[in-house]
Design an enzyme around this catalytic site. Structure first.
Site, short mmCIF file in Angstrom:
data_model
loop_
_atom_site.label_atom_id
_atom_site.label_comp_id
_atom_site.label_asym_id
_atom_site.label_seq_id
_atom_site.Cartn_x
_atom_site.Cartn_y
_atom_site.Cartn_z
N HIS A 120 -71.50 16.41 77.16
CA HIS A 120 -71.32 16.06 78.57
C HIS A 120 -72.56 16.51 79.32
CE1 HIS A 120 -69.59 16.40 82.65
NE2 HIS A 120 -68.62 15.61 82.25
N ASP A 197 -68.44 24.45 74.70
CA ASP A 197 -67.82 23.73 75.80
C ASP A 197 -66.43 23.34 75.33
OD1 ASP A 197 -66.83 21.82 77.54
OD2 ASP A 197 -68.65 20.59 77.58
N GLN A 200 -62.43 19.92 76.66
CA GLN A 200 -61.51 18.95 76.06
C GLN A 200 -60.70 19.55 74.92
OE1 GLN A 200 -60.96 16.08 77.35
NE2 GLN A 200 -62.70 15.83 78.72
N LYS A 223 -57.91 20.11 83.45
CA LYS A 223 -57.70 19.25 82.29
C LYS A 223 -56.51 19.71 81.44
CE LYS A 223 -62.62 18.02 81.97
NZ LYS A 223 -62.54 16.64 82.46
N CYS A 363 -70.29 10.65 82.03
CA CYS A 363 -71.19 11.81 82.11
C CYS A 363 -71.77 12.14 80.74
CB CYS A 363 -70.49 13.02 82.71
SG CYS A 363 -70.00 12.82 84.42
#
Length: 408
Positions: A120, A197, A200, A223, A363
């Protein structure tokens, strides 16, 4: 998955353009269940106050809920201590903090920062800026043809000059689940730190940062059925203790003199200003909600949804699906294009049938270039989606294909 779960999400009980809403955009932001909404409402109605500084009842209640949320996050990701849990605005802020604080102090000219093509923008731009500022080299791990990474390519990219490796756990485009534990081991063999990261991943998988042995891990509340504006940076205690804050003001100070100041201990030295109190309260309620259902059940459900969606969508002639073909290697994200139809047009036609998908570059423009496309459409599934949502999506895509065939 229990079909009653959908009833906890009031926003789903509506029609869009005369059709029942099918929400397939959870990778962008998830919907919020009643327990989270009620937790926010209760905080603002009964406990609203600033934290830490006050001695009155409301201040004590707010502090207890805020710090209680930190304990809940610590347990949720299995961190060693609450001192390793920093509340921030989201994953983007967390990655920037690591780049601006740890990165500036430890990356020198000629050093390497290693990332992948599937990142991202929030996990690309901070490292680009750091590399420019420090004269470092930004390197990319090559991807396999199916959008996965091989440990062979990881070993080829990471060297003794590498100081930071930063990688998405689950791709927001391809759905690829990366072997971050194995990558962290390789990074550590070369003396580098590992940033993950987890935006997700945290909503969908059980996270154990000690087992992963990552040095930093970031994720966002919105999220994972929590509120917007709240996120978490996990960092190993010894690393956070050595890092300097990058935002200064109230709450994060110990003593302020005319010409010098000192900082509070962890984690508060990174939480300048009035903290995100209500966000933390909502995040705690979101964690309770997800754990009551079970992360194992959620992951199993999403693999099932992705496999079913890919199977049914692959039968539509002229539809391309990106990412791993093996559903076991991907999360509940299916990114696709209809040949000769712009994804924005596909998403618009689907919206006319009440189906919400995301369209654009997500993104992730370097990944779009790697895929040799300008944009894609994306359907992302979560715990409140069911098989009927997939059937509606497939029906909508067939209608879109027919419509554009007639137009052109």
């Amino acid at each position: 998955m229990n079909p009653e779960i959908k009833s906890y999400f009031p926003i789903l009980n509506q029609e869009i353009n005369g059709h029942p809403l099918v929400y397939l955009d959870s990778a962008a932001t998830s919907q919020k269940p009643t327990p989270v909404i009620e937790a926010l409402k209760e905080y603002y109605e009964f406990d609203n106050s600033n934290v830490h500084r006050g001695v009155h009842t409301l201040g004590n209640r707010a502090t207890e809920k805020y710090e209680g949320a930190r304990e809940k996050v610590q347990q949720f990701i299995k961190a060693n201590s609450t001192q390793e849990i920093v509340f921030l605005r989201g994953t983007t802020t967390a990655i920037n903090l690591v780049a601006q604080s740890y990165g500036r102090a430890n990356v020198e000219e000629g050093d390497e920062i290693v990332i992948t093509y599937m990142e991202h923008h929030s996990n690309i731009i901070p490292w680009q800026q750091l590399a420019k500022e420090r004269g470092a080299v930004l390197k990319y791990i090559e991807l396999e043809e199916d959008g996965t990474i091989s440990l062979e390519n990881v070993r080829a990219a990471i060297t003794d000059r590498t100081k930071i490796v930063s990688m998405v756990y689950v791709s927001n485009v391809l759905g690829t689940m990366n072997p971050v534990k194995e990558v962290a081991k390789i990074a550590h063999e070369h003396g580098a730190v590992m940033m993950v990261d987890g935006a997700q991943a945290a909503p969908h998988l059980k996270i154990d940062v000690q087992d992963l042995d990552c040095d930093f891990f970031a994720f966002s509340g919105h999220k994972m059925v929590g509120p917007t504006g709240i996120g978490v940076l996990y960092g190993k205690k010894h690393l956070l203790e050595a890092m300097e804050p990058v935002e200064f003001g109230g709450e994060m100070i110990d003593f302020v003199g005319l010409y010098d100041s000192t900082w509070k201990e962890l984690p508060w030295k990174f939480e300048g200003g009035t903290p995100i109190i209500a966000g933390a309260v909502g995040l705690a309620a979101a964690i309770d909600f997800l754990q009551n259902i079970g992360l194992d059940e959620i992951e199993k459900h999403e693999h099932h949804m992705a496999a079913m969606a890919m199977d049914k969508m692959s039968k539509i002639e002229g539809l391309d699906i990106y990412g791993p073909t093996d559903p076991a290697k991907r999360a509940g994200i299916v990114t696709f294009n209809l040949k000769e139809v712009h994804p924005h047009d596909v998403a618009t036609v689907l919206d006319m049938s009440g189906i919400a998908v995301r369209a654009g570059h997500h993104c992730a423009q370097p990944l779009m270039k790697w895929l040799d496309v300008t944009a894609t459409a994306r359907a992302s599934f979560y715990l409140y989606n069911d098989e009927s949502d997939i059937d509606r999506l497939v029906e909508g895509l067939r209608s879109a294909k027919e419509y554009f065939s007639d137009v052109f």
